[in-house]
Design a protein around this motif. Sequence first.
Motif, PDB file in Angstrom:
ATOM      1  N   MET A   1       0.839  -1.159   0.000  1.00  0.00           N
ATOM      2  CA  MET A   1       0.000   0.000   0.000  1.00  0.00           C
ATOM      3  C   MET A   1       0.892   1.232   0.000  1.00  0.00           C
ATOM      4  SD  MET A   1      -1.548   0.554   3.872  1.00  0.00           S
ATOM      5  CE  MET A   1      -2.262  -1.027   3.860  1.00  0.00           C
ATOM      6  N   THR A   2       0.533   2.225  -0.723  1.00  0.00           N
ATOM      7  CA  THR A   2       1.274   3.484  -0.750  1.00  0.00           C
ATOM      8  C   THR A   2       0.485   4.515   0.032  1.00  0.00           C
ATOM      9  OG1 THR A   2       2.203   2.972  -2.902  1.00  0.00           O
ATOM     10  CG2 THR A   2       2.224   5.284  -2.228  1.00  0.00           C
ATOM     11  N   ILE A   3       1.155   5.257   0.893  1.00  0.00           N
ATOM     12  CA  ILE A   3       0.501   6.295   1.685  1.00  0.00           C
ATOM     13  C   ILE A   3       0.553   7.591   0.882  1.00  0.00           C
ATOM     14  CG2 ILE A   3       0.532   7.562   3.869  1.00  0.00           C
ATOM     15  CD1 ILE A   3       0.047   4.528   4.126  1.00  0.00           C
ATOM     16  N   THR A  19       6.079   2.240   1.258  1.00  0.00           N
ATOM     17  CA  THR A  19       5.073   1.205   1.110  1.00  0.00           C
ATOM     18  C   THR A  19       5.281   0.116   2.149  1.00  0.00           C
ATOM     19  OG1 THR A  19       6.410   0.024  -0.511  1.00  0.00           O
ATOM     20  CG2 THR A  19       4.764   1.574  -1.362  1.00  0.00           C
ATOM     21  N   LEU A  20       4.198  -0.521   2.521  1.00  0.00           N
ATOM     22  CA  LEU A  20       4.215  -1.641   3.438  1.00  0.00           C
ATOM     23  C   LEU A  20       3.850  -2.875   2.626  1.00  0.00           C
ATOM     24  CD1 LEU A  20       4.393  -2.647   6.391  1.00  0.00           C
ATOM     25  CD2 LEU A  20       1.941  -2.210   6.553  1.00  0.00           C
ATOM     26  N   HIS A 142       4.828 -15.184   8.829  1.00  0.00           N
ATOM     27  CA  HIS A 142       4.502 -14.059   7.966  1.00  0.00           C
ATOM     28  C   HIS A 142       5.439 -12.899   8.263  1.00  0.00           C
ATOM     29  CE1 HIS A 142       2.346 -11.819  11.131  1.00  0.00           C
ATOM     30  NE2 HIS A 142       1.937 -12.995  11.528  1.00  0.00           N
ATOM     31  N   GLY A 143       5.484 -11.970   7.332  1.00  0.00           N
ATOM     32  CA  GLY A 143       6.368 -10.821   7.499  1.00  0.00           C
ATOM     33  C   GLY A 143       5.918  -9.640   6.688  1.00  0.00           C
ATOM     34  N   GLN A 144       6.545  -8.518   7.011  1.00  0.00           N
ATOM     35  CA  GLN A 144       6.263  -7.264   6.311  1.00  0.00           C
ATOM     36  C   GLN A 144       7.568  -6.516   6.067  1.00  0.00           C
ATOM     37  OE1 GLN A 144       3.636  -5.536   9.251  1.00  0.00           O
ATOM     38  NE2 GLN A 144       1.855  -6.105   8.047  1.00  0.00           N
ATOM     39  N   ARG A 145       7.574  -5.716   5.025  1.00  0.00           N
ATOM     40  CA  ARG A 145       8.731  -4.880   4.706  1.00  0.00           C
ATOM     41  C   ARG A 145       8.241  -3.479   4.385  1.00  0.00           C
ATOM     42  NH1 ARG A 145      11.623  -7.802   1.034  1.00  0.00           N
ATOM     43  NH2 ARG A 145      13.257  -8.206   2.537  1.00  0.00           N
TER      44      ARG A 145
END
Length: 148
Positions: A1-3, A19-20, A142-145
């Motif tokens: 997602m872009t803020i 982005t996340l 799971h993970g996020q960057r």
Amino acid sequence: MTIPRSSPCPWRGLSDGQTLDHLGVEECWRLLGSQSFGRLSFSVDDRVQVALTPYVARTSRVFLRAAAFGSVARRVVTRPVTLQIDDLSGDHHATWSVTATGTAHHVDDAATLAALWTPVRPAPWGVGQESLWIELLPDEVHGQRIRD
């Protein structure tokens, strides 16, 4: 997602244009294999405890080093636990976090122990003899960057 620049950031620390991204399972395991310590979360008497712990990730399994009579060895066996690792670079260009959640148990298989007690293993932490291995069998990884 872009803020978008016009919106307030819903996550503290995420700035305009960052982005996340959610990471795939293979990437999460690659990142788990790139580190040697993390934070282990577990519940004791209806309270969450967090312990820094050395570990090694091998073939969709995580092995933790633990003091034989320490709180981790005594309290995590057969309970749900979560291991979290991350890399929070100072410039925030390569920030990521991975969690592995599952059930833990003492390792007692001779072949597995022989493979773990090699010269290349995570160094023990804390006071006392770190003589136990605990296996975390994740049922969720799971993970996020965050990236620019």
